[in-house]
Design a protein around this motif. Sequence first.
Motif, PDB file in Angstrom:
ATOM      1  N   LYS A 271      36.940 -19.552  27.444  1.00 15.88           N
ATOM      2  CA  LYS A 271      35.529 -19.212  27.231  1.00 15.88           C
ATOM      3  C   LYS A 271      35.345 -18.069  26.250  1.00 15.88           C
ATOM      4  CE  LYS A 271      31.258 -18.137  29.718  1.00 15.88           C
ATOM      5  NZ  LYS A 271      30.611 -17.988  31.050  1.00 15.88           N
ATOM      6  N   ASN A 272      36.193 -17.056  26.334  1.00 14.20           N
ATOM      7  CA  ASN A 272      35.981 -15.842  25.546  1.00 14.20           C
ATOM      8  C   ASN A 272      36.796 -15.780  24.261  1.00 14.20           C
ATOM      9  OD1 ASN A 272      34.195 -14.858  27.546  1.00 14.20           O
ATOM     10  ND2 ASN A 272      35.936 -14.117  28.742  1.00 14.20           N
ATOM     11  N   LYS A 273      37.788 -16.657  24.120  1.00 14.50           N
ATOM     12  CA  LYS A 273      38.641 -16.605  22.926  1.00 14.50           C
ATOM     13  C   LYS A 273      38.721 -17.947  22.212  1.00 14.50           C
ATOM     14  CE  LYS A 273      43.342 -15.454  21.377  1.00 14.50           C
ATOM     15  NZ  LYS A 273      42.869 -14.703  20.194  1.00 14.50           N
ATOM     16  N   VAL A 274      39.171 -18.992  22.938  1.00 11.98           N
ATOM     17  CA  VAL A 274      39.403 -20.288  22.291  1.00 11.98           C
ATOM     18  C   VAL A 274      38.118 -20.887  21.735  1.00 11.98           C
ATOM     19  CG1 VAL A 274      40.168 -22.667  22.650  1.00 11.98           C
ATOM     20  CG2 VAL A 274      41.442 -20.778  23.683  1.00 11.98           C
TER      21      VAL A 274
ATOM     22  N   TYR B 123      34.525 -22.385  16.959  1.00 11.72           N
ATOM     23  CA  TYR B 123      33.265 -22.501  16.222  1.00 11.72           C
ATOM     24  C   TYR B 123      33.240 -21.618  14.978  1.00 11.72           C
ATOM     25  CZ  TYR B 123      31.618 -25.221  20.136  1.00 11.72           C
ATOM     26  OH  TYR B 123      31.478 -26.203  21.078  1.00 11.72           O
ATOM     27  N   ASN B 124      33.856 -20.467  15.067  1.00 13.10           N
ATOM     28  CA  ASN B 124      33.918 -19.584  13.889  1.00 13.10           C
ATOM     29  C   ASN B 124      34.766 -20.213  12.788  1.00 13.10           C
ATOM     30  OD1 ASN B 124      32.290 -17.580  14.983  1.00 13.10           O
ATOM     31  ND2 ASN B 124      34.005 -16.478  15.887  1.00 13.10           N
ATOM     32  N   LEU B 125      35.850 -20.895  13.182  1.00 16.46           N
ATOM     33  CA  LEU B 125      36.703 -21.562  12.199  1.00 16.46           C
ATOM     34  C   LEU B 125      35.977 -22.735  11.555  1.00 16.46           C
ATOM     35  CD1 LEU B 125      39.361 -22.136  10.742  1.00 16.46           C
ATOM     36  CD2 LEU B 125      40.140 -23.353  12.799  1.00 16.46           C
TER      37      LEU B 125
ATOM     38  N   GLU C   9      28.484 -26.839  26.117  1.00 14.99           N
ATOM     39  CA  GLU C   9      27.257 -26.456  26.809  1.00 14.99           C
ATOM     40  C   GLU C   9      27.253 -26.993  28.235  1.00 14.99           C
ATOM     41  OE1 GLU C   9      22.602 -26.098  25.583  1.00 14.99           O
ATOM     42  OE2 GLU C   9      23.619 -27.978  25.077  1.00 14.99           O
ATOM     43  N   LYS C  10      27.762 -28.212  28.408  1.00 16.37           N
ATOM     44  CA  LYS C  10      27.761 -28.849  29.725  1.00 16.37           C
ATOM     45  C   LYS C  10      28.617 -28.090  30.738  1.00 16.37           C
ATOM     46  CE  LYS C  10      25.217 -32.635  29.250  1.00 16.37           C
ATOM     47  NZ  LYS C  10      24.771 -32.467  27.873  1.00 16.37           N
ATOM     48  N   ILE C  11      29.713 -27.482  30.293  1.00 15.57           N
ATOM     49  CA  ILE C  11      30.588 -26.781  31.238  1.00 15.57           C
ATOM     50  C   ILE C  11      30.410 -25.265  31.182  1.00 15.57           C
ATOM     51  CG2 ILE C  11      32.274 -28.654  31.160  1.00 15.57           C
ATOM     52  CD1 ILE C  11      34.147 -26.773  29.586  1.00 15.57           C
ATOM     53  N   GLY C  12      29.374 -24.812  30.471  1.00 16.16           N
ATOM     54  CA  GLY C  12      29.052 -23.392  30.445  1.00 16.16           C
ATOM     55  C   GLY C  12      29.951 -22.540  29.596  1.00 16.16           C
ATOM     56  N   THR C  13      30.540 -23.134  28.554  1.00 20.69           N
ATOM     57  CA  THR C  13      31.467 -22.374  27.712  1.00 20.69           C
ATOM     58  C   THR C  13      31.004 -22.277  26.266  1.00 20.69           C
ATOM     59  OG1 THR C  13      32.773 -24.408  27.437  1.00 20.69           O
ATOM     60  CG2 THR C  13      33.499 -22.852  29.134  1.00 20.69           C
ATOM     61  N   LEU C  14      29.771 -22.676  25.985  1.00 16.60           N
ATOM     62  CA  LEU C  14      29.271 -22.579  24.622  1.00 16.60           C
ATOM     63  C   LEU C  14      28.934 -21.126  24.305  1.00 16.60           C
ATOM     64  CD1 LEU C  14      28.448 -24.326  22.163  1.00 16.60           C
ATOM     65  CD2 LEU C  14      26.111 -24.263  23.051  1.00 16.60           C
ATOM     66  N   PRO C  15      29.511 -20.577  23.241  1.00 16.10           N
ATOM     67  CA  PRO C  15      29.210 -19.181  22.890  1.00 16.10           C
ATOM     68  C   PRO C  15      27.713 -18.977  22.675  1.00 16.10           C
ATOM     69  CG  PRO C  15      31.110 -19.966  21.663  1.00 16.10           C
ATOM     70  CD  PRO C  15      30.528 -21.165  22.343  1.00 16.10           C
ATOM     71  N   GLY C  16      27.226 -17.824  23.071  1.00 17.10           N
ATOM     72  CA  GLY C  16      25.808 -17.537  22.940  1.00 17.10           C
ATOM     73  C   GLY C  16      25.383 -17.222  21.527  1.00 17.10           C
ATOM     74  N   ASN C  17      26.344 -16.918  20.675  1.00 13.99           N
ATOM     75  CA  ASN C  17      26.028 -16.562  19.287  1.00 13.99           C
ATOM     76  C   ASN C  17      26.748 -17.495  18.325  1.00 13.99           C
ATOM     77  OD1 ASN C  17      28.503 -15.553  20.103  1.00 13.99           O
ATOM     78  ND2 ASN C  17      28.412 -13.754  18.754  1.00 13.99           N
TER      79      ASN C  17
ATOM     80  N   PRO D 265      27.594 -19.591  15.069  1.00 14.42           N
ATOM     81  CA  PRO D 265      27.332 -19.320  13.650  1.00 14.42           C
ATOM     82  C   PRO D 265      26.135 -20.123  13.150  1.00 14.42           C
ATOM     83  CG  PRO D 265      29.673 -19.660  14.039  1.00 14.42           C
ATOM     84  CD  PRO D 265      28.980 -20.034  15.313  1.00 14.42           C
ATOM     85  N   ASP D 266      25.437 -19.577  12.180  1.00 14.61           N
ATOM     86  CA  ASP D 266      24.231 -20.218  11.655  1.00 14.61           C
ATOM     87  C   ASP D 266      24.495 -21.630  11.148  1.00 14.61           C
ATOM     88  OD1 ASP D 266      22.756 -17.982  12.259  1.00 14.61           O
ATOM     89  OD2 ASP D 266      22.796 -17.175  10.207  1.00 14.61           O
ATOM     90  N   SER D 267      25.650 -21.838  10.519  1.00 15.85           N
ATOM     91  CA  SER D 267      25.938 -23.167   9.961  1.00 15.85           C
ATOM     92  C   SER D 267      26.140 -24.207  11.062  1.00 15.85           C
ATOM     93  CB  SER D 267      27.170 -23.119   9.055  1.00 15.85           C
ATOM     94  OG  SER D 267      28.309 -22.659   9.771  1.00 15.85           O
ATOM     95  N   ILE D 268      26.630 -23.782  12.207  1.00 14.56           N
ATOM     96  CA  ILE D 268      26.811 -24.695  13.329  1.00 14.56           C
ATOM     97  C   ILE D 268      25.466 -24.990  13.986  1.00 14.56           C
ATOM     98  CG2 ILE D 268      27.970 -25.050  15.542  1.00 14.56           C
ATOM     99  CD1 ILE D 268      29.805 -25.080  13.070  1.00 14.56           C
ATOM    100  N   LEU D 269      24.621 -23.990  14.079  1.00 11.46           N
ATOM    101  CA  LEU D 269      23.267 -24.212  14.593  1.00 11.46           C
ATOM    102  C   LEU D 269      22.488 -25.148  13.675  1.00 11.46           C
ATOM    103  CD1 LEU D 269      22.320 -20.586  15.722  1.00 11.46           C
ATOM    104  CD2 LEU D 269      22.777 -22.554  17.210  1.00 11.46           C
ATOM    105  N   ALA D 270      22.705 -25.027  12.371  1.00 13.76           N
ATOM    106  CA  ALA D 270      22.031 -25.908  11.413  1.00 13.76           C
ATOM    107  C   ALA D 270      22.503 -27.350  11.584  1.00 13.76           C
ATOM    108  CB  ALA D 270      22.293 -25.432   9.985  1.00 13.76           C
ATOM    109  N   LEU D 271      23.779 -27.529  11.842  1.00 13.29           N
ATOM    110  CA  LEU D 271      24.301 -28.869  12.094  1.00 13.29           C
ATOM    111  C   LEU D 271      23.653 -29.473  13.334  1.00 13.29           C
ATOM    112  CD1 LEU D 271      26.327 -31.254  11.831  1.00 13.29           C
ATOM    113  CD2 LEU D 271      27.886 -29.893  13.257  1.00 13.29           C
TER     114      LEU D 271
END
Length: 209
Positions: free
Chosen positions: A128-131, A136-138, A171-179, A181-187
């Motif tokens: 949740k906190n690293k992987v 998503y950052n990669l 999101e379904k298992i509660g591990t989606l980062p809260g922040n 990246p903008d490009s992923i939100l745009a997708l």
Amino acid sequence: MATTTSKPVLHYLDIGSLGRGEVVRLFLVDAGIEFQDKRYAFDDTWSSTSADLESKGVSRTGLVPVLEYNGVYLSQHMPMLRFLARELGSYDGESSADKYLVDTVADIYIDWRAEWVSNLKTVTDQYKNKVAPEYYNLVAKYYKERDGPFLLGNKITYADFAIYQSIDNDEKIGTLPGNLPDSILALKKAMEARPKVAAYLGSGRKITT
């Protein structure tokens, strides 16, 4: 060989939007390919169902998803999407460089999925906190290379469906980062704005057969 049918048949588990089968559903829906959505209960009957699928030659391993398409059984969801993209002459890059980029991000998704599956029963802090954040950052770095919102800019590819599915599944298992990246939100926004995908999501992810 599969029996040729009037429309493709997708075999998968009845587990809602989770898993590999949903990636294929999203692709088929967006491509406008009508198909039969055959879902199997994932309970104490699955073992015998799996054995039956294997004995009938539907699945070599007894695993799903499997897509019956034009008389053949297709397995492994990412090669399945590549096959469909080639059949349609779309959803893939045109140049070798573009195809390389799409395949690279698809492979990153596959690595993510292995980690995600291992956390389905018990989510670890490591995941949740690293992987998940690192994943998503990669991926975001690749999406930033073009103007977006898709990996190849305004042209959607099969890899975009996989990345969108990873967002949904985390999101379904509660591990989606809260922040994210903008490009992923745009997708995410662009995927959900596609007319056929939007209609499918709005229907509660139901396929009319």
